[in-house]
Design an enzyme around this catalytic site. Structure first.
Site, mmCIF file in Angstrom:
data_model
loop_
_atom_site.group_PDB
_atom_site.id
_atom_site.type_symbol
_atom_site.label_atom_id
_atom_site.label_comp_id
_atom_site.label_asym_id
_atom_site.label_seq_id
_atom_site.Cartn_x
_atom_site.Cartn_y
_atom_site.Cartn_z
ATOM 1 N N GLY A 155 30.210 -11.174 44.005
ATOM 2 C CA GLY A 155 31.468 -10.494 43.597
ATOM 3 C C GLY A 155 31.244 -9.148 42.563
ATOM 4 O O GLY A 155 29.976 -9.066 42.364
ATOM 5 N N ASN A 196 42.229 -23.271 42.644
ATOM 6 C CA ASN A 196 41.140 -23.294 41.630
ATOM 7 C C ASN A 196 40.753 -24.708 41.283
ATOM 8 O O ASN A 196 39.478 -24.971 41.197
ATOM 9 C CB ASN A 196 41.473 -22.329 40.528
ATOM 10 C CG ASN A 196 41.418 -20.747 40.709
ATOM 11 O OD1 ASN A 196 40.223 -20.416 41.104
ATOM 12 N ND2 ASN A 196 42.608 -20.258 41.071
ATOM 13 N N VAL A 209 34.386 -17.769 33.441
ATOM 14 C CA VAL A 209 35.027 -16.618 33.501
ATOM 15 C C VAL A 209 36.270 -16.256 34.460
ATOM 16 O O VAL A 209 37.146 -15.960 34.265
ATOM 17 C CB VAL A 209 34.076 -15.289 33.719
ATOM 18 C CG1 VAL A 209 34.504 -14.040 33.817
ATOM 19 C CG2 VAL A 209 32.921 -15.410 32.659
ATOM 20 N N ASN A 260 39.516 -16.859 36.649
ATOM 21 C CA ASN A 260 40.767 -17.116 36.136
ATOM 22 C C ASN A 260 41.692 -18.022 36.974
ATOM 23 O O ASN A 260 41.306 -18.137 38.244
ATOM 24 C CB ASN A 260 41.471 -15.691 36.060
ATOM 25 C CG ASN A 260 41.073 -14.816 34.827
ATOM 26 O OD1 ASN A 260 40.946 -15.648 33.801
ATOM 27 N ND2 ASN A 260 40.893 -13.642 34.986
ATOM 28 N N ASP A 265 38.692 -10.030 25.650
ATOM 29 C CA ASP A 265 39.900 -9.815 24.677
ATOM 30 C C ASP A 265 39.259 -9.346 23.487
ATOM 31 O O ASP A 265 39.828 -8.521 22.773
ATOM 32 C CB ASP A 265 40.584 -10.958 24.951
ATOM 33 C CG ASP A 265 40.947 -11.299 26.222
ATOM 34 O OD1 ASP A 265 41.379 -10.608 27.248
ATOM 35 O OD2 ASP A 265 40.501 -12.498 26.612
ATOM 36 N N HIS A 275 43.533 -16.834 27.554
ATOM 37 C CA HIS A 275 43.215 -15.590 28.194
ATOM 38 C C HIS A 275 43.964 -15.153 29.088
ATOM 39 O O HIS A 275 44.050 -15.353 30.306
ATOM 40 C CB HIS A 275 41.924 -15.664 28.855
ATOM 41 C CG HIS A 275 41.436 -14.399 29.558
ATOM 42 N ND1 HIS A 275 41.388 -13.127 29.253
ATOM 43 C CD2 HIS A 275 41.227 -14.124 30.909
ATOM 44 C CE1 HIS A 275 41.017 -12.291 30.039
ATOM 45 N NE2 HIS A 275 41.045 -12.903 31.240
HETATM 46 P P1 NAX Z 1 35.307 -10.783 43.000
HETATM 47 O O1 NAX Z 1 36.635 -11.359 43.920
HETATM 48 O O2 NAX Z 1 34.728 -9.465 43.129
HETATM 49 O O3 NAX Z 1 34.214 -11.934 43.159
HETATM 50 C C1 NAX Z 1 34.207 -13.506 43.100
HETATM 51 C C2 NAX Z 1 33.219 -13.933 43.992
HETATM 52 O O4 NAX Z 1 33.433 -15.211 43.996
HETATM 53 C C3 NAX Z 1 33.307 -13.671 45.568
HETATM 54 O O5 NAX Z 1 31.932 -13.165 45.963
HETATM 55 C C4 NAX Z 1 33.564 -15.092 46.132
HETATM 56 O O6 NAX Z 1 33.213 -15.130 47.411
HETATM 57 C C5 NAX Z 1 33.154 -15.824 44.877
HETATM 58 N N1 NAX Z 1 33.693 -17.372 45.141
HETATM 59 C C6 NAX Z 1 34.811 -17.596 45.358
HETATM 60 N N2 NAX Z 1 35.052 -19.041 45.364
HETATM 61 C C7 NAX Z 1 33.726 -19.377 45.001
HETATM 62 C C8 NAX Z 1 33.263 -20.922 44.955
HETATM 63 N N3 NAX Z 1 33.953 -22.060 45.224
HETATM 64 N N4 NAX Z 1 31.708 -20.855 44.597
HETATM 65 C C9 NAX Z 1 31.072 -19.791 44.652
HETATM 66 N N5 NAX Z 1 31.695 -18.444 44.427
HETATM 67 C C10 NAX Z 1 33.055 -18.371 44.741
HETATM 68 O O7 NAX Z 1 35.975 -10.941 41.668
HETATM 69 P P2 NAX Z 1 35.509 -10.468 40.448
HETATM 70 O O8 NAX Z 1 35.998 -9.103 40.034
HETATM 71 O O9 NAX Z 1 33.947 -10.579 40.336
HETATM 72 O O10 NAX Z 1 36.120 -11.439 39.405
HETATM 73 C C11 NAX Z 1 35.630 -12.955 39.155
HETATM 74 C C12 NAX Z 1 36.669 -13.597 38.213
HETATM 75 O O11 NAX Z 1 36.678 -13.065 37.069
HETATM 76 C C13 NAX Z 1 38.141 -13.474 38.934
HETATM 77 O O12 NAX Z 1 38.880 -14.793 38.888
HETATM 78 C C14 NAX Z 1 38.656 -12.727 37.630
HETATM 79 O O13 NAX Z 1 40.265 -12.828 37.587
HETATM 80 C C15 NAX Z 1 37.957 -13.382 36.406
HETATM 81 N N6 NAX Z 1 37.924 -12.344 35.239
HETATM 82 C C16 NAX Z 1 38.030 -13.019 34.018
HETATM 83 C C17 NAX Z 1 37.868 -12.237 32.868
HETATM 84 C C18 NAX Z 1 37.990 -12.933 31.629
HETATM 85 O O14 NAX Z 1 37.954 -12.203 30.456
HETATM 86 N N7 NAX Z 1 38.079 -14.140 31.378
HETATM 87 C C19 NAX Z 1 37.902 -10.446 32.814
HETATM 88 C C20 NAX Z 1 37.416 -10.191 34.431
HETATM 89 C C21 NAX Z 1 37.952 -10.814 35.407
HETATM 90 O O15 NAX Z 1 39.531 -10.472 35.712
#
Ligand code: NAX
Length: 328
Positions: free
Chosen positions: A14, A105, A129, A131, A159, A187
């Site tokens: 991702g 999730n 990380v 969400n 944050d 968060h």
């Molecule tokens: P992307 O959609 O670019 O990448 C997510 C990746 O996770 C994809 O490659 C997908 O194939 C993979 N994935 C999905 N299910 C999986 C599983 N069961 N096992 C292994 N891999 C799996 O998202 P990205 O922009 O990289 O963000 C990832 C996550 O971080 C999201 O949930 C996003 O909401 C969250 N965030 C959290 C933040 C925080 O401060 N806690 C801030 C940044 C971000 O928004």
């Protein structure tokens, strides 16, 4: 030289993964003298893309990178993990109800918690990380009964860093002079960035800035809604800054907070500050050698109390929802 540390990263293909992995391999997660072995966990459809990222990692010839393995199942992905970064999650798509989001999730974080319980290293440290990060961490922790709850954390460091940056901008002080910032709660947009206990060059930040309108109408909403502003401007969600915060979170966990300062981490509540025991909520913590302690005795004024309570209520609602879905 030291034995390599096994670092499992989920969602490796991702956008956060694309920023995070290269900096881990460069030594920014654990320090410049600790070799790492990367264990990339993806869903089967994204394994090929993860292989492409691994090719690029190879091509950097990072001196600290002792190996890369790619997995499509949590059992193998978390085997032997010393540090686990749970980045991959199911994003909310248009028309999706909150219950659908939580259950999608749950389908990810329950088996991951079980796999961590079954096969991670005894010293495993977990950062969620993906969400909704706090509740995903709660789900994972509740399926890892043999792992101490203090090993499961959720990321509010982004944050926290956003709050530091806004305080620096407003005051004109450099970020290095901003300390004792706290993110309380979830968060999410209800999070509460606390200026009253923050310091600028050792002075109380709220008094130093002395602008209640800015605090209420600019500072808090800017920090809490920064993610949406980034999406609006960039066309995709925060990635490099999220990766940087994840590195900060883990680096601080191991290397410790500076004397007199603290950081923010989503952790399993022990009941401190009226946050019900068991909720994964953000607190001010000091860290040392992979352990943390909640900073006690901070003054919580009426304004702060109401904001913290509102965010904690949202966490309790999320917990109740995943409990009803049978996910914890
Ligand atoms: P992307 O959609 O670019 O990448 C997510 C990746 O996770 C994809 O490659 C997908 O194939 C993979 N994935 C999905 N299910 C999986 C599983 N069961 N096992 C292994 N891999 C799996 O998202 P990205 O922009 O990289 O963000 C990832 C996550 O971080 C999201 O949930 C996003 O909401 C969250 N965030 C959290 C933040 C925080 O401060 N806690 C801030 C940044 C971000 O928004």
């Amino acid at each position: 030289t030291r034995n390599p540390v096994n670092v499992t990263v989920t969602g490796a293909a991702g956008q956060i993964g694309y920023s995070l992995l290269f900096r881990i391999a460069a030594g920014d997660l654990l320090g410049p003298d600790i070799p790492v072995k990367l264990r990339l966990l993806e869903i089967p459809q994204a394994v090929k893309a993860a292989e492409g990222v691994a090719m690029e990692l190879d091509d950097c010839a990072f001196p600290l990178l002792a190996g890369i393995d790619i997995f499509d199942n949590p059992g193998d992905g978390f085997a032997g993990a010393n540090v686990a970064l749970l980045v991959g999650a199911r994003p909310r798509t248009a028309g999706m109800e909150r219950g659908d989001l939580l259950s999608a999730n749950g389908g990810i974080f329950k088996p991951q918690g079980e796999a961590i319980n079954a096969g991670a290293a005894d010293d495993v440290r977990v950062l969620v990380v993906g969400n909704p990060a706090n509740t995903n961490a709660l789900i994972a922790a509740s399926h890892a009964p043999d792992v101490p709850k203090s090993r499961f954390t959720a990321m509010t460091r982004l944050d926290h860093n956003r709050a530091v940056a806004q305080i620096a901008k407003k005051s004109g002080a450099p970020v290095t002079e901003i300390g004792n910032v706290t993110i309380w709660g979830n968060h999410s947009a209800t999070q509460y960035p606390d200026l009253y206990n923050a310091r600028i060059s050792g002075k109380n930040a709220a008094e130093y800035i002395n602008d209640q309108a800015w605090l209420e109408n600019s500072f808090i909403p800017t920090v809490a809604k920064r993610g949406a502003a980034i999406i609006e401007a960039r066309g995709s969600s925060s990635a490099a800054s999220a990766a940087s915060a994840a590195l900060d979170h883990v680096f601080t966990w191991f290397h410790g907070t500076a004397e007199g300062d603290w950081t923010s981490m989503g952790i399993v509540s022990d009941g401190s500050y009226g946050v019900p025991e068991g909720l994964v909520s953000s607190f001010p913590v000091t860290t040392r050698d992979g352990n943390f302690e909640i900073v006690q005795g901070l003054e919580i004024n009426e304004f702060s109390r109401a904001r913290i309570d509102a965010s904690v209520k949202e966490l309790a609602d999320e917990r109740d929802a995943v409990r009803e879905l049978g996910l914890i």
